[in-house]
Structure formats: structure tokens, C-alpha cells
Design an enzyme around this catalytic site. Structure first.
Site, mmCIF file in Angstrom:
data_model
loop_
_atom_site.group_PDB
_atom_site.id
_atom_site.type_symbol
_atom_site.label_atom_id
_atom_site.label_comp_id
_atom_site.label_asym_id
_atom_site.label_seq_id
_atom_site.Cartn_x
_atom_site.Cartn_y
_atom_site.Cartn_z
ATOM 1 N N HIS A 67 0.826 -1.213 0.000
ATOM 2 C CA HIS A 67 0.000 0.000 0.000
ATOM 3 C C HIS A 67 0.853 1.253 0.000
ATOM 4 O O HIS A 67 1.996 1.256 0.443
ATOM 5 C CB HIS A 67 -0.957 0.012 1.196
ATOM 6 C CG HIS A 67 -0.297 -0.155 2.524
ATOM 7 N ND1 HIS A 67 -0.043 -1.402 3.070
ATOM 8 C CD2 HIS A 67 0.178 0.732 3.425
ATOM 9 C CE1 HIS A 67 0.538 -1.261 4.245
ATOM 10 N NE2 HIS A 67 0.691 0.030 4.479
ATOM 11 N N CYS A 185 0.421 2.182 12.553
ATOM 12 C CA CYS A 185 1.493 1.906 11.594
ATOM 13 C C CYS A 185 1.801 3.199 10.849
ATOM 14 O O CYS A 185 0.990 4.138 10.872
ATOM 15 C CB CYS A 185 1.122 0.786 10.637
ATOM 16 S SG CYS A 185 -0.181 1.181 9.452
#
Length: 644
Positions: A67, A185
Site C-alpha cells: 500500500h 502503523c
């Protein structure tokens, strides 16, 4: 936002042809470009690989979630891709990956997009859904499976809420474990919410109540209250970035990577409930401090490198901004004269910016180590290193870059020592620490060390280095230039690259001689130019996406932006780095052999007119790029033909 809008049928790949990680990423990115999801293949791929370099997004159980969130993305989209053969993806469990979810989020994604991404990510911990997806054969079937999973999740959440409301009174009469957690994250797109879902699921199976705060792309959600933290048995921190830590002072706390929150949720919960988590201690005066006081700390080298890079990253804007304006003033000096307002204005601004280099470096090294209380003593230590002080050693030279670097670490260590020394003072005196103890004692101790030790010693060292560089013979100059240029290419932005660049900057600020700047600039320009050359000549050895990226590297290399070579180096480090280092070392050595001087810290060919020998500077870069490009192009193996 409907998940169907995010998980588009038209961009799904139901039979991924790639068998390697690099090829799989390239195939999915090419599909995004084909469907107009992204407009810059190179930027999107660079960010995908940057995330992979942090930790593999192959999370296990045959799933990978590469991603990126950047300005190359035109519309938030999740691509589902399925490999029937499996792809060796360096997954965390070592197994091949068969299901891919490539997430593309625009830089300015709104909350609806981010909520949908979070919802989709949280569904992927459902083993029944994963098993069904591996058997799916059509895009319509994939969407239907997600619709069913989402509906089942919503129904379960409603049932759990109703059950909790009915059983509140009965549960209060018996002990039930309670844990608080934070998941986070760096990108905050997928792993944050997968960890949240996994922790909640495992807590329910173990009969433990849990509250999870997420630090994702939407910001902080479900923020933990002071009462929840107080009554919790312990804390689970599943995070790969800094979160607010002092609130957990005195609590048992496990600090683990976010991937452990996904794959080891049950283990973490059991450790907390079994009393196996270490106690976290924070300084009450440090609001917003990081997790540097937890029991599970990083290695010494990792901490030193992170602290140093914090100083360098804050220093670089002063280097680039001041250096370019100073270089521009030299260019205009020949036209308007050395006494003109234009020259004096631009040159003065550049010099003012340069005067902050060492203080800012030292200050932010100290801040990284000991937070805000170390800012002032670090700044003063850096300023002292940048000035020739009248100590017992008579020298016209300041301690310089090396002295400032050490001053930053000394300021950080001193403040850390003061924090530990003041740890047990009465609560009523806590307010004195940030307002009196840290600034006064910190400055006194750091100033004394700088005045009586660092400045005198490194003034002599700095003077010796300046003298050596000034009187250095051609042979030694060539060796030093080759070494620095090779370091620029060996890790392309890593510690070797930063060390070489910082050394050249330090020399430039001390001597005003841009000889070593010519070497490091050539060393940084050559890798992307070499890749551009190789992709142009040996087209059959590169994919279409790589050839397109190669063309952009002509511009990036010319502008001294080494990062254009990083995607190639990440995919093929042996061939790319070896050839780049050889070519860069030759180019850097040639700049010293021809005594080239570039009085600017950045700009590439755009500042080459400022050089005393611009054509020889460009020739050094071109020869180094040709040598590196030819080595890379010949040495790189041709891609294997995949079965269609």
C-alpha cells in the site's frame, strides 16, 4: 462509502501471472495505470517499495497488502489480485502469497475513503473469508464474499452490543480481565485496523474485555480515557510509530510491532493477563514523549542512527535553501558586481542560513534523544562548536561540524542523566524540572564540557583537517573524492550517503572550498543516470514500467536526486549498487583529478555554471554514468519468460 466502490471489479486480477515479488508489484501497478487509478508509476512504485523496505506487507496466511498513500493516486482504490501459483513475496511466515490487496490512497483522502479502507482491512482477519477468496473465480464473487462478510460483522457487533447492555449488572459482580491497546502503523491504512480487529477477536475468545485506540490515517480514534487506562490490567502497544506514552506510566506494557498485533494477538493478551509485561515508567514532565523508556528498546546503533538522522534532516533545509541562494549570488556576482545590492542580499541570506547548520544539527540530535528539554543546551552546544572560542587552546578554527555533532549527543546524554537524577524528587517540585533544573543545570554542564573539552580538542582537529585538505596532493584528493562519491552511491540516502554528504558540507562551511561538494554531487548524480542509460540501451532486460522509470531518472540524476535509483536498487541490489559505486567512485575521483570546485550543496547540472570548471564537472559525471550504466546493463540478467 460502499466497499464495492473501493474494491472495483474492473481493476481486479483473477490470475496474476507474476511469480516474483518485483514482478507482482510491477504487474499490479501497471494495471492501476491502465485503469487510470494513478498518474505517476514511478512515484507510486517508489512509495510501495519504501513501505516494503520497512516491513514486508506479506502478513502471512497467503495474504499481502502492499500500500501507498501519495499524490500519484487519483482515486482511492483497492485492487484484489489472485495468484493461482503463489508468489514468493518475503512474507512474514515465509509462505508464498496467493491473495493480494494493493491499496492506493490519495494524499488528500477524505474520511469516507479512509473509513472504507479500515473496514475492508479489518475483514481480512476472518479465516472463512480468506479461504473463500482463494476459491473465487470471478470479480463478482469476490465482491459478494466481502458483502456477506461485512453484513455478518455488522450483525455480530449489534448482537454483542445488545448482550453487553443486558449483562452489565451481572458482569460487574465477577472479575473479568480488562486490557487497553493502541494500534498504529506509519501509513495508517491497513495494518492499524487489522491489528485492532485481531486484538478484539482474540480477546473475545479468551474472555477478556479490551479497548483499542487506533492511530491511523484518520488520526486518533477511540481514544483511551484516563479511567480506562487506570483500571486496565495492562497495555498492549502494537505500533510502528510514536504514540502518546506518558499516560501509561506505571502500567504493565508490551511494546511490539503492529504486525504482532495481527499475528500474535492471543499471545500478547495472555502475556499481559499472566503478569509477564514489564512496567513502563515515564517522566511526568515530558508530555508527548515517545516510547524511549519502555523495557523493549531498540539496539544502540539504531538509536544513535535515528538521533543523528533527526539532526541531519532538520539541518538539510538550511543547507539547500542557504546553499542555493549563496550559489545564485556567485552566479550573479559576475553580472552585477560584488558590491551590488542583489549580490549582497542573496549572499547574505545564504550565509545567515549556513550559520545555523551546526546549531540546528546539534539541537535536534539532542531533542531526538531527550525530547524538548534538550533543545536549548543542544542548540548552544552547536553554536559554541561553530565559533572559534578563546579557551586555553589558541586556534582560529572552531570545533566545526564534528564538534557540533558530538555536542548534540552530549546535550542529549546530559539531559537524560538529569531526568534520571530528578526522578524521585517530590511531586510538588515537578514543575521545577522543565522550568529551572533542565535548562540551568543542562546548559551549565553542557557548556562546561564544550568549553573545556570539545571545543579545544576539535578546534585543533578541525584546523588539522582544513590544513590537510588545503595542502592535499592530487593523489590523496582523488582517493578521498572517489571514497566520498562511492559512499553517496552505496546506500542512496542511508547512513553512508548521509555521512559523506555531511562531511562535504562540514568541509565546505569551514573552508568555503567546494571541491568535495563536486565529488559528492557527482557521486549522487551517477546512479540514476546510469540506470536511465541502461534502461535505454538494454531495453529487453527491463519491463515497460522500468523503462518508463528509467526515462525519469535522466531528469532526477541531472538534478542530483539520487532517490530515483532506489526502486531499482531495492529490486536488484547486487547489480545496481555494485555498478553504481564503481561509476560514482570514478566520477568523484575525476572531479578531484581535474580540481573541480562546485560552491553549492545541491542542484546538479543546474548549478554547474558556478563551478570553476563546469565542462570538466559534467564530463566527470557523464563518464561515471556511462561506466556504471554499461556495467549494469551487461551484468543484469535478462528476465525469465513467464508462461501465459
Amino acid at each position: 462509502m460502499d466497499l464495492k466502490e473501493l474494491l472495483r471489479k474492473d481493476v481486479m486480477i483473477m490470475d496474476l501471472k507474476a511469480t516474483t515479488k518485483e514482478a507482482a508489484i510491477d504487474e499490479m501497478i501497471a494495471n492501476y495505470k491502465k485503469h487510470d487509478v494513478i498518474d505517476d508509476v514511478d512515484l507510486f512504485k517508489a512509495d510501495i517499495l519504501k513501505r516494503e523496505a520497512e516491513t514486508s506487507t506479506g502478513i502471512g496466511d497467503g495474504i499481502a497488502m502492499p500500500h501507498a498513500r501519495d499524490k500519484a493516486v487519483k482515486k482511492a482504490t483497492v485492487m484484489f489480485a489472485k495468484s493461482n501459483k503463489g508468489v514468493e513475496y518475503d512474507a512474514l511466515d515465509g509462505q508464498p502469497v496467493s491473495l493480494f490487496f494493493m491499496i492506493a490512497a490519495p494524499d488528500g483522502a477524505d474520511n469516507l475513503h479512509l473509513q472504507a479502507l479500515a473496514a475492508l482491512s479489518s475483514l481480512l482477519i476472518n479465516p472463512q473469508l480468506v479461504a473463500a477468496l482463494k476459491k473465487a473465480t470471478t470479480p463478482e464473487e469476490v465482491q459478494e464474499l466481502f458483502d456477506q462478510a461485512e453484513a455478518a460483522k455488522e450483525a455480530k457487533e449489534k448482537a454483542d452490543a445488545a448482550k453487553k447492555a443486558d449483562n452489565t449488572s451481572s458482569e460487574s459482580s465477577q472479575h473479568k480481565g480488562f486490557i487497553v491497546a493502541v494500534s498504529a502503523c506509519p501509513n495508517g491504512i491497513a495494518h492499524t485496523y487489522m491489528a485492532e480487529a485481531a486484538l478484539k477477536e482474540q480477546a473475545e475468545k479468551l474472555g477478556v474485555e479490551i479497548r483499542v485506540e487506533t492511530n491511523g490515517s484518520e488520526g486518533v480514534k477511540n481514544r483511551l480515557t484516563a479511567d480506562e487506562i487506570k483500571r486496565a490490567d495492562g497495555v498492549i502497544l502494537a505500533a510502528d510509530k510514536k504514540v502518546e506514552m506518558p499516560r501509561f506510566d506505571g502500567k504493565p506494557l508490551l511494546n511490539r510491532p503492529v504486525i504482532d498485533g495481527i499475528n500474535k494477538a492471543s499471545e500478547l493478551i495472555q502475556k499481559v493477563e499472566n503478569g509477564e509485561a514489564p512496567i513502563y515508567h515515564a517522566d511526568p514532565s515530558e508530555a508527548g514523549n515517545s516510547d524511549s523508556n519502555t523495557a523493549e528498546e531498540k539496539s544502540l546503533w539504531s538509536r544513535v542512527y535515528a538521533d543523528l538522522m533527526n539532526g541531519v534532516s532538520h539541518m538539510l533545509p538550511f543547507v539547500v535553501g542557504g546553499g542555493i541562494l549563496m550559489a545564485l549570488s556567485f552566479l550573479l556576482e559576475n553580472i552585477v558586481g560584488p558590491k551590488s545590492t542583489t549580490f549582497l542580499f542573496l549572499n547574505g541570506i545564504g550565509n545567515y542560513a549556513f550559520s545555523f547548520l551546526i546549531p540546528v544539527l546539534a539541537a535536534y540530535i539532542a531533542v531526538s534523544m531527550a525530547d524538548v528539554p534538550a533543545l536549548m543546551p543542544g542548540f548552544v552546544a552547536g553554536y559554541m562548536a561553530s565559533q572559534a572560542t578563546a579557551s586555553f587552546v589558541h586556534s582560529n578554527s572552531p570545533a566545526g561540524f564534528i564538534g557540533g555533532l558530538l555536542g548534540g549527543f552530549i546535550a542529549g546524554w546530559v539531559v537524560i542523566f538529569l531526568k534520571k537524577a530528578c526522578k524521585n524528587i517530590p511531586q510538588s517540585l515537578n514543575g521545577m524540572k522543565p522550568m529551572l533544573i533542565y535548562p540551568v543545570l543542562g546548559l551549565l554542564i553542557v557548556g562546561a564540557i564544550m568549553y573545556f573539552a570539545i571545543d579545544p580538542i576539535f578546534a585543533v582537529v578541525n584546523q588539522a583537517i582544513s590544513t590537510f585538505l588545503t595542502h592535499m596532493g592530487t593523489g590523496n584528493a582523488v582517493i578521498l573524492g572517489a571514497l566520498l562519491a562511492g559512499m553517496m552511491a552505496i546506500d542512496m540516502g542511508g547512513p553512508f550517503n548521509k555521512a559523506a554528504y555531511a562531511f562535504a558540507i562540514g568541509t565546505f562551511t569551514t573552508t568555503k572550498d567546494g571541491a568535495l561538494m563536486a565529488a559528492v554531487m557527482a557521486g549522487g548524480m551517477i546512479p540514476p543516470l546510469a540506470i536511465a542509460l541502461a534502461t535505454t540501451i538494454w531495453k529487453n532486460k527491463f519491463t515497460k514500467a522500468e523503462r518508463e522509470a528509467g526515462l525519469s531518472n535522466y531528469i532526477l540524476g541531472a538534478a542530483f536526486i539520487t532517490e530515483g535509483a532506489i526502486p531499482f536498487a531495492a529490486a536488484d541490489p547486487l547489480h545496481v549498487l555494485t555498478s553504481s559505486v564503481i561509476g560514482a567512485a570514478i566520477g568523484g575521483g575525476l572531479t578531484q583529478f581535474w580540481k573541480v570546485n562546485v560552491p553549492a550543496p545541491h542542484g546538479g547540472i543546474f548549478v554547474s555554471p558556478l563551478s570553476n570548471r563546469p565542462w570538466l564537472f559534467l564530463l566527470s559525471v557523464i563518464l561515471g554514468a556511462i561506466i556504471a550504466g554499461v556495467i549494469y546493463g551487461i551484468w543484469k540478467p535478462a528476465p525469465k519468460t513467464e508462461a501465459k
